[in-house]
Design an enzyme around this catalytic site. Sequence first.
Site, PDB file in Angstrom:
ATOM      1  N   HIS A 281       0.820  -1.212   0.000  1.00 33.23           N
ATOM      2  CA  HIS A 281       0.000   0.000   0.000  1.00 33.23           C
ATOM      3  C   HIS A 281       0.854   1.262   0.000  1.00 33.23           C
ATOM      4  O   HIS A 281       0.552   2.211  -0.727  1.00 33.23           O
ATOM      5  CB  HIS A 281      -0.948  -0.002   1.202  1.00 33.23           C
ATOM      6  CG  HIS A 281      -1.889  -1.157   1.228  1.00 33.23           C
ATOM      7  ND1 HIS A 281      -2.678  -1.456   2.313  1.00 33.23           N
ATOM      8  CD2 HIS A 281      -2.173  -2.103   0.302  1.00 33.23           C
ATOM      9  CE1 HIS A 281      -3.392  -2.533   2.057  1.00 33.23           C
ATOM     10  NE2 HIS A 281      -3.104  -2.946   0.839  1.00 33.23           N
TER      11      HIS A 281
ATOM     12  N   HIS B  72      -9.143  -2.233  -5.220  1.00 33.70           N
ATOM     13  CA  HIS B  72      -8.042  -2.499  -4.292  1.00 33.70           C
ATOM     14  C   HIS B  72      -7.027  -3.456  -4.919  1.00 33.70           C
ATOM     15  O   HIS B  72      -5.816  -3.306  -4.692  1.00 33.70           O
ATOM     16  CB  HIS B  72      -8.544  -3.080  -2.972  1.00 33.70           C
ATOM     17  CG  HIS B  72      -7.423  -3.251  -1.986  1.00 33.70           C
ATOM     18  ND1 HIS B  72      -6.920  -2.201  -1.251  1.00 33.70           N
ATOM     19  CD2 HIS B  72      -6.664  -4.336  -1.675  1.00 33.70           C
ATOM     20  CE1 HIS B  72      -5.911  -2.632  -0.517  1.00 33.70           C
ATOM     21  NE2 HIS B  72      -5.736  -3.923  -0.751  1.00 33.70           N
TER      22      HIS B  72
ATOM     23  N   ASP C  58      -3.055  -2.782  -5.203  1.00 32.26           N
ATOM     24  CA  ASP C  58      -2.001  -3.735  -4.859  1.00 32.26           C
ATOM     25  C   ASP C  58      -1.055  -3.951  -6.032  1.00 32.26           C
ATOM     26  O   ASP C  58       0.168  -4.016  -5.862  1.00 32.26           O
ATOM     27  CB  ASP C  58      -2.611  -5.085  -4.462  1.00 32.26           C
ATOM     28  CG  ASP C  58      -3.126  -5.118  -3.033  1.00 32.26           C
ATOM     29  OD1 ASP C  58      -2.818  -4.195  -2.257  1.00 32.26           O
ATOM     30  OD2 ASP C  58      -3.842  -6.079  -2.694  1.00 32.26           O
TER      31      ASP C  58
ATOM     32  N   HIS D  10      -0.362 -10.998  -5.136  1.00 31.82           N
ATOM     33  CA  HIS D  10       1.003 -10.535  -4.934  1.00 31.82           C
ATOM     34  C   HIS D  10       2.038 -11.494  -5.523  1.00 31.82           C
ATOM     35  O   HIS D  10       2.966 -11.072  -6.216  1.00 31.82           O
ATOM     36  CB  HIS D  10       1.282 -10.353  -3.448  1.00 31.82           C
ATOM     37  CG  HIS D  10       0.307  -9.443  -2.764  1.00 31.82           C
ATOM     38  ND1 HIS D  10       0.208  -8.108  -3.072  1.00 31.82           N
ATOM     39  CD2 HIS D  10      -0.615  -9.677  -1.791  1.00 31.82           C
ATOM     40  CE1 HIS D  10      -0.730  -7.556  -2.329  1.00 31.82           C
ATOM     41  NE2 HIS D  10      -1.242  -8.486  -1.545  1.00 31.82           N
TER      42      HIS D  10
END
Length: 306
Positions: free
Chosen positions: A78, A235, A239, A262
């Site tokens: 973030h 969101h 990311d 991720h």
Amino acid sequence: MQSTLKSAVTFQGVGLHSGRPVTMVVRPALASTGIVFCRTDVLGRNPVIPALWHHVIVSPLNTRIENSDGVVVSTIEHVMAALAGCGITNARIDIDSAEVPIMDGSAAAFVRAFVDAGVLAQSSPLRAIEILAPIEVKRDDSIARLDPATSLQIDFAIDFEDAAIGHQAKALNMANGTFVRELCDSRTFCRKADVDAMHANGLALGGTYENAVVVDGDAVLSPGGLRHKDEAVRHKMLDALGDLYTAGAPILGRYTGVRAGHAMTNRLLRALFDTPDAWRWVTVDAASAARLPGVGVSRADLYAVA
């Protein structure tokens, strides 16, 4: 040109997974420093960890970096997204714990502080990574891909069983303050069943309904509901921007994520840098600078931010 903050900014909060209190200070840094984390609580070992793709270790729930002495900092995505979205290329981040504070689960607090502190242009030219050929990684039904483009574009799609999320898809060009206006206030999200499972495994100990969107079927359990109808996919795009910034420079290319996370984005960067013909360094001129994330961001862009 490269850039840094005009003054240091301090954040205090708790780690999402550790639940431990943490103080983090983002400081100006010299040109060509890049983004580096420094563990101020570590003694007898090298406390500095560059926020680069080859320091990322596999972690499905967040982005974690580690140096050769085994010193780690986790959940960096973030603040990395905020740095990228505000056009900050050099910063030293002093942190007294192993996890970045979760704040409200989005990047809004970081963005607001960076814009208020101001961004300082430096005298060294900025380089960007230009994508020359498609690069794609797949795992089961997840895909992450980079294609040539004249600016950083992010195209993302997700599918969840819970009707409160369901199928969501969004595509945005990250130029000219788009991240600040469209993405930075979108919070991390999870299913209630996943929360219960994480708690049972000693994770998400700092998670609350105030710093994450928690859904259960068609219900949004977090007070106040959603900030955007498609907050979940926004969101995921946030990311992705933060994870892509571990490339060490802005990317000129189109990122496509389908049910990616991720680990997939890091696999994509590793595949990219293992394929020298698929990319090149370019010196940013005035024309290409206008197409980078963060260029043109102003306080007016914050008015739409929660």
